[in-house]
Design an enzyme around this catalytic site. Structure first.
Site, PDB file in Angstrom:
ATOM      1  N   LYS A  65      -7.193  -4.870  -5.287  1.00 56.89           N
ATOM      2  CA  LYS A  65      -6.274  -3.759  -5.562  1.00 56.89           C
ATOM      3  C   LYS A  65      -4.948  -4.215  -6.175  1.00 56.89           C
ATOM      4  O   LYS A  65      -4.340  -3.490  -6.949  1.00 56.89           O
ATOM      5  CB  LYS A  65      -5.988  -2.966  -4.272  1.00 56.89           C
ATOM      6  CG  LYS A  65      -7.125  -2.045  -3.865  1.00 56.89           C
ATOM      7  CD  LYS A  65      -6.734  -1.190  -2.671  1.00 56.89           C
ATOM      8  CE  LYS A  65      -7.826  -0.234  -2.294  1.00 56.89           C
ATOM      9  NZ  LYS A  65      -7.448   0.679  -1.222  1.00 56.89           N
ATOM     10  N   ASP A 101      -5.035   6.588  -3.244  1.00 56.83           N
ATOM     11  CA  ASP A 101      -4.950   6.479  -1.779  1.00 56.83           C
ATOM     12  C   ASP A 101      -3.755   7.274  -1.264  1.00 56.83           C
ATOM     13  O   ASP A 101      -3.833   7.939  -0.224  1.00 56.83           O
ATOM     14  CB  ASP A 101      -4.779   5.014  -1.343  1.00 56.83           C
ATOM     15  CG  ASP A 101      -6.090   4.234  -1.400  1.00 56.83           C
ATOM     16  OD1 ASP A 101      -7.162   4.860  -1.275  1.00 56.83           O
ATOM     17  OD2 ASP A 101      -6.027   3.006  -1.580  1.00 56.83           O
TER      18      ASP A 101
HETATM   19  P1  NAP Z   1      -4.754  -5.348   4.943  1.00 61.12           P
HETATM   20  O1  NAP Z   1      -3.975  -5.250   3.687  1.00 61.12           O
HETATM   21  O2  NAP Z   1      -5.552  -6.574   5.225  1.00 61.12           O
HETATM   22  O3  NAP Z   1      -3.731  -5.108   6.178  1.00 61.12           O
HETATM   23  C1  NAP Z   1      -4.158  -5.249   7.491  1.00 61.12           C
HETATM   24  C2  NAP Z   1      -3.063  -4.777   8.444  1.00 61.12           C
HETATM   25  O4  NAP Z   1      -3.594  -4.820   9.780  1.00 61.12           O
HETATM   26  C3  NAP Z   1      -1.816  -5.637   8.446  1.00 61.12           C
HETATM   27  O5  NAP Z   1      -0.698  -4.835   8.719  1.00 61.12           O
HETATM   28  C4  NAP Z   1      -2.097  -6.595   9.616  1.00 61.12           C
HETATM   29  O6  NAP Z   1      -0.938  -7.092  10.243  1.00 61.12           O
HETATM   30  C5  NAP Z   1      -2.764  -5.658  10.600  1.00 61.12           C
HETATM   31  N1  NAP Z   1      -3.592  -6.369  11.567  1.00 61.12           N
HETATM   32  C6  NAP Z   1      -4.768  -6.994  11.328  1.00 61.12           C
HETATM   33  N2  NAP Z   1      -5.250  -7.542  12.469  1.00 61.12           N
HETATM   34  C7  NAP Z   1      -4.340  -7.248  13.449  1.00 61.12           C
HETATM   35  C8  NAP Z   1      -4.257  -7.519  14.838  1.00 61.12           C
HETATM   36  N3  NAP Z   1      -5.237  -8.209  15.463  1.00 61.12           N
HETATM   37  N4  NAP Z   1      -3.212  -7.034  15.539  1.00 61.12           N
HETATM   38  C9  NAP Z   1      -2.230  -6.321  14.912  1.00 61.12           C
HETATM   39  N5  NAP Z   1      -2.247  -6.033  13.589  1.00 61.12           N
HETATM   40  C10 NAP Z   1      -3.287  -6.492  12.873  1.00 61.12           C
HETATM   41  O7  NAP Z   1      -5.798  -4.133   5.068  1.00 61.12           O
HETATM   42  P2  NAP Z   1      -5.717  -2.683   4.375  1.00 61.12           P
HETATM   43  O8  NAP Z   1      -6.433  -2.712   3.090  1.00 61.12           O
HETATM   44  O9  NAP Z   1      -4.309  -2.225   4.432  1.00 61.12           O
HETATM   45  O10 NAP Z   1      -6.640  -1.828   5.391  1.00 61.12           O
HETATM   46  C11 NAP Z   1      -6.208  -1.534   6.692  1.00 61.12           C
HETATM   47  C12 NAP Z   1      -7.201  -0.569   7.356  1.00 61.12           C
HETATM   48  O11 NAP Z   1      -7.200   0.659   6.639  1.00 61.12           O
HETATM   49  C13 NAP Z   1      -8.641  -1.063   7.346  1.00 61.12           C
HETATM   50  O12 NAP Z   1      -9.221  -0.734   8.570  1.00 61.12           O
HETATM   51  C14 NAP Z   1      -9.290  -0.262   6.226  1.00 61.12           C
HETATM   52  O13 NAP Z   1     -10.669  -0.046   6.462  1.00 61.12           O
HETATM   53  C15 NAP Z   1      -8.522   1.062   6.329  1.00 61.12           C
HETATM   54  N6  NAP Z   1      -8.456   1.822   5.060  1.00 61.12           N
HETATM   55  C16 NAP Z   1      -8.872   3.113   5.069  1.00 61.12           C
HETATM   56  C17 NAP Z   1      -8.803   3.867   3.912  1.00 61.12           C
HETATM   57  C18 NAP Z   1      -9.276   5.283   3.900  1.00 61.12           C
HETATM   58  O14 NAP Z   1      -9.487   5.847   2.812  1.00 61.12           O
HETATM   59  N7  NAP Z   1      -9.458   5.907   5.032  1.00 61.12           N
HETATM   60  C19 NAP Z   1      -8.279   3.293   2.731  1.00 61.12           C
HETATM   61  C20 NAP Z   1      -7.834   1.969   2.771  1.00 61.12           C
HETATM   62  C21 NAP Z   1      -7.929   1.234   3.947  1.00 61.12           C
HETATM   63  P3  NAP Z   1      -0.266  -8.467   9.743  1.00 61.12           P
HETATM   64  O15 NAP Z   1       0.644  -8.095   8.621  1.00 61.12           O
HETATM   65  O16 NAP Z   1       0.449  -8.946  10.952  1.00 61.12           O
HETATM   66  O17 NAP Z   1      -1.388  -9.388   9.319  1.00 61.12           O
END
Ligand code: NAP
Length: 268
Positions: A65, A101
């Site tokens: 992305k 998004d």
């Molecule tokens: P990302 O860029 O990898 O970000 C992950 C986030 O989760 C970061 O803030 C990370 O914190 C936090 N995190 C991960 N493991 C953690 C833990 N054990 N304890 C506390 N915080 C933790 O991922 P993303 O693309 O933003 O996606 C995040 C979620 O949104 C995923 O579950 C994805 O499936 C979902 N999503 C849904 C949609 C939808 O259309 N519904 C669209 C996009 C994404 P740190 O900064 O501390 O690492």
């Protein structure tokens, strides 16, 4: 016209996007296909050129992305502000990046009837960035909490948010989980549910894993609680409209999406 569309990311095994976009093509009686374009990072440049010559448009997902930005010819202002693209439109060989998004999240929120003034956003990754932008555009005051505080501070500075302790969730009208906590283990929760607000709504943007502990706790308190399927649906519908200029029959696509979720899988 035969629409050639696709999804660029890696890995793509569990994506529900093909189900949605094929349903949209069918519902409108349009010829075309939506293909999975599994693309490891080292193949991104070649894949973008393939898209330029063959595809009307693509969605972009993890891990590209942000990485795709330098390969695009133009960015829509919202995508530029967010710094991430989930939709590319091929305008006669010019690749234009968009981010659906952000408006997709707002459409899902509106559809759920969620209103208020203060939102607590959990997370500071890619999805949180789009949601922070969207909520600010819609006039919310946005508080943020993230495991890695420096990332929360960076997002706060970029979009005018306030970094807070998770216990402040109590005072929010809306709590959004945009972390990946709950994705692999639905019993894990990004904040202690005892901090959930008394009267606010809760959105967990995770989808397809059943009810997360956060949503379960919210519903047990009688709070309006929504998973990420609404956001997924609307970001897809908005992308489809950008590619085809056609309004999509929302219910046909929603039905296909829900059926795929209930089957626990996807198609194609
Ligand atoms: P990302 O860029 O990898 O970000 C992950 C986030 O989760 C970061 O803030 C990370 O914190 C936090 N995190 C991960 N493991 C953690 C833990 N054990 N304890 C506390 N915080 C933790 O991922 P993303 O693309 O933003 O996606 C995040 C979620 O949104 C995923 O579950 C994805 O499936 C979902 N999503 C849904 C949609 C939808 O259309 N519904 C669209 C996009 C994404 P740190 O900064 O501390 O690492």
């Amino acid at each position: 016209m035969r629409y050639l569309l696709g999804l660029l990311g890696h890995p793509l095994d569990h994506s529900l996007s093909p189900v949605m976009h094929r349903a949209a093509l069918r519902a409108l009686g349009l010829e075309g296909d939506y293909r999975r374009l599994d693309t490891p990072s080292e193949q991104l440049a070649a894949r973008v050129e393939e898209v330029r010559t063959l595809y009307h448009g693509v969605n972009v997902t993890v891990p590209h992305k942000e990485a795709i930005l330098p390969w695009l010819d133009e960015l829509d202002p919202a995508a530029a502000a967010i710094g991430a693209v989930n939709t590319v439109v091929n305008d006669g060989g010019r690749l234009v990046g968009h981010n659906t998004d952000a408006p997709g999240f707002l459409r899902a929120l509106a559809e759920a009837g969620v209103r208020g003034e203060v939102a607590l956003l959990l997370g500071a990754g890619g999805a949180a960035r789009a949601i922070a932008f969207a909520l600010k555009e819609a006039g919310w005051e946005v508080w943020i909490h993230n495991r890695t505080r420096t990332r929360a501070l960076a997002l706060a500075e970029a979009f005018g948010l306030r970094v807070v302790d998770p216990a402040r969730a109590r005072e929010a009208d809306l709590v959004v989980n945009a972390t990946s906590v709950g994705l692999d283990d639905p019993d894990a929760t990004p904040i202690d549910p005892c901090h959930l607000p008394r009267g606010g709504a809760v959105v967990d943007i995770i989808y397809g894993v059943g009810e997360t502990r956060l949503l379960r706790a919210a519903r047990a308190r009688g709070l309006p609680a929504f998973d990420g399927l609404g956001m997924l649906l609307w970001q897809g519908l908005l992308a489809f409209e950008l590619w085809t200029g056609r309004k999509v029959p929302v219910e046909a696509v929603r039905r296909a999406l829900l059926q795929a979720v209930h089957r626990g899988g996807n198609e194609g």
